[in-house]
Scaffold this motif. Structure first.
Motif, PDB file in Angstrom:
ATOM      1  N   PHE A 205      69.865   3.495  21.577  1.00  0.00           N
ATOM      2  CA  PHE A 205      71.145   3.780  20.915  1.00  0.00           C
ATOM      3  C   PHE A 205      72.160   2.658  21.173  1.00  0.00           C
ATOM      4  N   SER A 208      72.773  -0.153  18.511  1.00  0.00           N
ATOM      5  CA  SER A 208      72.186   0.239  17.224  1.00  0.00           C
ATOM      6  C   SER A 208      73.260   0.348  16.132  1.00  0.00           C
ATOM      7  N   THR A 211      73.825   3.242  13.515  1.00  0.00           N
ATOM      8  CA  THR A 211      72.809   3.587  12.502  1.00  0.00           C
ATOM      9  C   THR A 211      71.886   4.704  12.967  1.00  0.00           C
ATOM     10  N   LEU A 212      71.891   5.050  14.265  1.00  0.00           N
ATOM     11  CA  LEU A 212      70.950   6.045  14.789  1.00  0.00           C
ATOM     12  C   LEU A 212      71.632   7.305  15.294  1.00  0.00           C
ATOM     13  N   LYS A 453      64.382   3.804  12.552  1.00  0.00           N
ATOM     14  CA  LYS A 453      65.591   4.331  11.888  1.00  0.00           C
ATOM     15  C   LYS A 453      65.222   5.545  11.010  1.00  0.00           C
ATOM     16  N   ILE A 456      64.531   8.773  12.997  1.00  0.00           N
ATOM     17  CA  ILE A 456      65.706   9.444  13.567  1.00  0.00           C
ATOM     18  C   ILE A 456      66.661   9.888  12.465  1.00  0.00           C
TER      19      ILE A 456
ATOM     20  N   TYR B 199      67.514  -3.634  16.899  1.00  0.00           N
ATOM     21  CA  TYR B 199      67.381  -2.625  17.957  1.00  0.00           C
ATOM     22  C   TYR B 199      66.731  -3.226  19.206  1.00  0.00           C
ATOM     23  N   LEU B 448      62.602  14.252  19.952  1.00  0.00           N
ATOM     24  CA  LEU B 448      62.780  12.900  19.418  1.00  0.00           C
ATOM     25  C   LEU B 448      61.730  11.927  19.951  1.00  0.00           C
TER      26      LEU B 448
END
Lengths: 476, 476
Positions: A205, A208, A211-212, A453, A456, B199, B448
C-alpha cells in the motif's frame, strides 16, 4: 488556474446519488460548486483535472460508506491529502475527489512504544514538532513538510533530505488501516518492530498512490531525537566537483544525515526570492549535516566531511555556528521549488535517482541534455542518496519550447535508467510519468502490477488512469 | 529422522518427465533416491515431508526452465536454501524440492555503491565476512547465520540480534531477480536508495516464504562497518527485572545495537553444552551491545546503559574487556537453540513479537503459561525489539504432553496478540503457525493475501499449503 470557468462541464451525478453521499458526510462536506471542483482538481504540478464532486469525510466509517456507495454505482474515487504532490497522483480524472484533510488528528504519541498513531490528514511538519516536544523524532522530511499530509507522504512513499541516513516514509510505517475498494477495512502491520505474519501488504500500500486503498490511520515508528545536529555549506567552482565530493564523503565510513546539492541557477533563484546572502561566485553548494548524541563525535564527523570537500575541490566550507545560521541554510534549501517557479512561467520538476557511484555521471548527463535541448534546467536535490531534481523551466504557452521540454524529460529518464537508476525516487509516477514506466521496469513486471491492482480493485474505482501506461501522455 | 525407510512411498513421476527435468540440470543434480528425498524433506523443525524429486539448479535459466516444465504439468515446487528455517516454510509437501544451494556465488561487492549482489545460496555469515574485509557491513544477523542462506533469509524476512538498531533482512533488500510461477523472470527494485517507480513488489516477495516467486539474485544494501562495538552482560535475580531494564534502556535516547535475553534454563543448557563459565546464580542475563565510529561515544553509551541496568535491579554488569570475551558471550547466545535441543528430545520454538512497552507483560505471560500447562518453557530472544523465543521443551512420543504443548503454544500466540503483538517476528508462518493466522490478521486481510497469491500463482504450484489456513494443523 488557466481553466475558463464558462467551459467547466456540469456535475452529471444523479441527484439521488448526491443525496446519498451527502447524508454520509453532512451537507457542508460535499461540494459541487465549480470553484470547489476546480480547487480540488489541482496539485503541485501544472496539470488540472475536474472531479464531479468533492467529499470531505471526517471518519474512517464515513470513508468506508462512501467507498461502498461508489463501488455500487461504479464511480471513481481519487483520495488526496493536501495535494502538494509533484507527479499528478492526487488529480481526480473524474468522479469523487476524496479529500482527507479533515481527518487530521494525532491520535496518540507513545513514548514507551516509540510510535505515533495518526490520521492521514496530519501535516508532516506538525507531527515532527509534536513528537520532538517529548524527545522523539520522525525522520522523513519531504521539502513540502510544512504543507504535505502524512497520507500523501505514504501514498507516494515520500523521501526528503534526511533519508540519506534515515530512509524514506515507508521505513517508518509500522501499520496501516486501509479502506479497500470493496469498502472493507483492514489493519495491516502492527505495533511491533518485527512482523513476518503473512505477506507484507503494508509495503504494497505504501507508494501505491491511492490506487489500491485509502489509508485512514497510520502507526509510525519514531526514534529518539538525536541531541546534536551540525550543518556546513561547501562551495564549489564546478558542479561536477561537488558530485565527486559527494561520492567521496559516502566512502568515508561516516553516514551523513544529509548531503544536499544546489547549482548556480538554483542559488540565484533562491537568493532572488529570499535575499539570504547566499554566495554569488559559486557554481554549486552542498549542504552537509551530521547528527548524533555526542557533540564531540558529531563535530569530529563534520570536520572530516569538510576536509573531504576541501581535498576534492571545495573553495570554501562554512560551518553554521548557530542554529539560526543552520536554519537560514535549510530555509534556502526548502525554498528551492517556489523560488524556481518564479524564474519562468512553468517548471517540470523531475525526480530521477541513480546509484551513488553514478551521481557525477548523472550531473554530467543533465548538463549535456540542457545544452542539447537549449533549456534552462537547474539541478538540485538529495545528492547523497543519488536522488536529483532537475527542473526544466519553460513556458507552457510556447508549443515549440514544450516539444523540447518533453524531449529533455525523456532524455533525462533514459539517462537515469541507463546509469542503473530509476524514474522516480520520491515523487511517484502518477499521471506525468506513466508512459515511461515500461522503460524502467520491463514488460513482465509491468504485467504483474496491474494484475495485483485488478485483484484488489476489480472494478478499478480507486484513482483510475494512474501509474500504468494508458497509451496517452497526460502532461497537460 | 524417525521415518521408517520401508514406509517411503515411491516416486510416481513419469520417467519422461524425470528425463526432461534431468536434461535441464544434468543427471548429478536431480535426485530420486530415498535417502536424498528424506534429506531434502526436513528443516529446522521436527516436521518431515517427502518430495518426489530433489533438483539442484545452477543458474537462473535452469530455475526458469524447471518452473516452466512444472507449470505445464502442474507439479508443485518448494524452494529451499539450507533449510534451517523454524516454521516449516521449506518443507516440500510433494512434488519438487528445489534446492538453491549450488547458486552460491557472491557476484559483486561494490564499495562505491555500497551494495552486494548475491545468489540465493550464499551463506549469510560468509557474506558478512566478505563485505567486512573491505570495511562494509551487512547488519542482519539471524542466529543461524553460519548455516542459513540469504535466499532463505529473504523468504522468511529473517531478523537477528542487531535488528534492534539496524532492522531486518527486508530493510537491506534493494532489488531482486525472481522467477515467477509462469517461468517469467522479473527484476524488481534497483540499485538506488530511493525508488517509488510502481508498486513495491520487492517487499511483497520478501517474507512470502517461497509462495510467490523464487529469488535467483538479490542486491543487498550495505553500510560502512562501525569501527567499535562494545558488549556487556547484565545479571538479574528476576527475569521481570531484566524485562523492565530493557524497556528503561529503550527510553534512554540511546539506540543499542542489541539487547538479548537469556533466562536461567537457557543459561543452564548453554553451560551444559559449552562450559563457558556462565554464572550459575543468575535468573536472567541481558547481553547489551552498542556500536559506532567514536570509541568515546560508544564507551559512554555502554556505561549509560549499564547504569540503567544497575538502577533497575541488575546485581552485576560485566563489560567484555576483550574481543575474546565478547565473542564468548555471543557464542553462548548463538548456541542457545542447539543447547536447548539437548535438554529434552524435542522443542517447539516460538517467535512472538510484542510492542516494546509490553515486554515485561509478555515475559509474565509466558511464565504463567508454563506453570499452567506444566511445561518447561525456557525464554530467550531479542528483548530489545520485543521479539521473544519461548521454546517449549517436550517429547513428541508422549501424546498427553503434546496436547499440553499445543495448548501452551496457542496460549502464547493468544497472549502476544492480546498485547498488540504478532505470531511471528522473524521465523515466518510456514506450516506450523498457519492455523493461527486469522487470530492475528483478521478475516479481511486473510481474504486479500490468498487472492494476491492466486493472481501471481494461479495454479498454486509454488510452495502449496503454506502460510494460509487449510483447516488442518500440520505440527507433525
Amino acid at each position: 488556474m488557466s481553466t475558463d470557468p464558462s467551459s467547466i462541464p456540469p456535475v452529471t451525478l444523479a441527484p439521488a446519488l448526491l443525496s446519498e453521499l451527502r447524508a454520509v458526510v453532512g451537507p457542508a462536506n460535499l461540494l459541487t460548486e465549480d470553484a470547489d471542483r476546480l480547487a480540488y482538481g489541482i496539485d503541485g504540478t501544472w496539470v488540472e483535472r475536474l472531479p464531479q464532486v468533492v467529499i470531505l469525510p471526517a471518519t474512517e466509517a464515513e470513508v468506508a460508506k462512501i467507498v461502498k456507495i461508489a463501488a455500487r454505482v461504479g464511480i471513481a474515487i481519487t483520495p488526496r491529502g493536501n495535494a502538494s504532490g509533484l507527479s499528478g497522483g492526487a488529480l481526480p480524472r473524474a468522479g469523487i475527489a476524496l479529500a482527507l484533510t479533515r481527518m487530521n488528528r494525532i491520535i496518540e504519541i507513545s513514548r514507551d512504544d516509540q510510535v505515533a498513531v495518526v490520521e492521514p490528514g496530519v501535516i508532516t511538519g506538525e507531527l515532527q514538532r509534536a513528537v520532538e516536544r517529548i524527545g522523539l523524532f520522525y525522520p522523513p522530511d519531504p521539502s513540502s513538510l510544512s504543507v504535505s499530509a502524512i497520507g500523501g507522504n505514504i501514498a507516494e512513499n515520500a523521501g526528503g533530505a534526511r533519508c540519506l541516513k534515515y530512509g524514506v516514509t515507508g521505513d517508518y510505517v509500522m501499520a496501516l488501516r486501509v479502506v479497500l475498494p470493496s469498502g472493507a477495512v483492514i489493519r495491516t502491520g502492527g505495533r511491533t518492530v518485527k512482523n513476518v505474519t503473512g505477506y507484507n501488504l503494508r509495503a504494497l500500500f505504501v507508494g501505491s498512490e491511492g490506487t489500491l486503498g485509502i489509508v485512514t490511520q497510520a502507526t509510525l515508528r519514531l526514534l529518539p531525537k538525536p541531541r546534536h545536529t551540525l550543518t556546513c555549506a561547501a562551495h564549489f567552482m564546478d558542479i561536477e566537483a561537488a558530485a565527486h565530493a559527494t561520492t567521496a564523503m559516502l566512502l568515508s565510513g561516516i553516514i551523513p544525515t544529509t548531503i544536499e546539492l544546489m547549482d548556480r541557477t538554483t542559488i540565484d533563484c533562491v537568493e532572488a526570492l529570499l535575499h539570504l546572502g547566499l554566495p554569488n561566485d559559486t557554481a554549486a553548494l552542498l549542504l552537509i549535516s551530521v547528527d548524533g548524541n555526542h557533540l564531540d563525535a558529531v563535530t569530529d564527523d563534520l570536520a572530516t566531511l569538510a576536509e573531504i570537500c576541501q581535498t576534492t575541490g571545495a573553495t570554501q566550507v562554512q560551518r553554521a555556528d548557530t542554529p539560526e545560521e543552520a536554519a537560514r541554510l535549510w530555509q534556502a534549501r526548502r525554498s528551492v521549488a517556489p523560488a524556481l517557479a518564479r524564474r519562468r512561467p512553468n517548471k517540470l520538476g523531475e525526480d530521477i535517482a541513480v546509484p551513488r557511484s553514478q551521481i557525477p555521471a548523472m550531473v554530467r548527463a543533465v548538463r549535456a541534455i540542457a545544452a542539447e535541448y537549449q533549456l534552462l534546467i537547474p539541478l538540485y536535490g538529495h545528492a547523497g542518496d543519488g536522488n536529483l531534481h532537475p527542473n526544466i523551466l519553460c513556458d507552457r504557452r510556447d508549443a515549440e519550447e514544450m516539444t523540447r521540454v518533453r524531449g529533455a524529460a525523456a532524455a533525462i529518464f533514459a539517462a537515469a535508467v541507463a546509469l542503473g537508476g530509476t524514474l522516480s525516487g520520491e515523487h511517484g509516477i502518477g499521471l506525468l510519468k506513466k508512459e515511461f514506466l515500461e522503460s524502467d521496469l520491463g514488460p513482465d513486471q509491468i504485467a504483474l502490477m496491474p494484475a495485483i491492482k485488478a485483484t484488489i480493485d476489480p472494478t478499478g474505482i480507486f484513482n483510475p488512469g494512474k501509474i500504468f501506461p494508458t497509451g496517452t501522455a497526460e502532461w497537460e
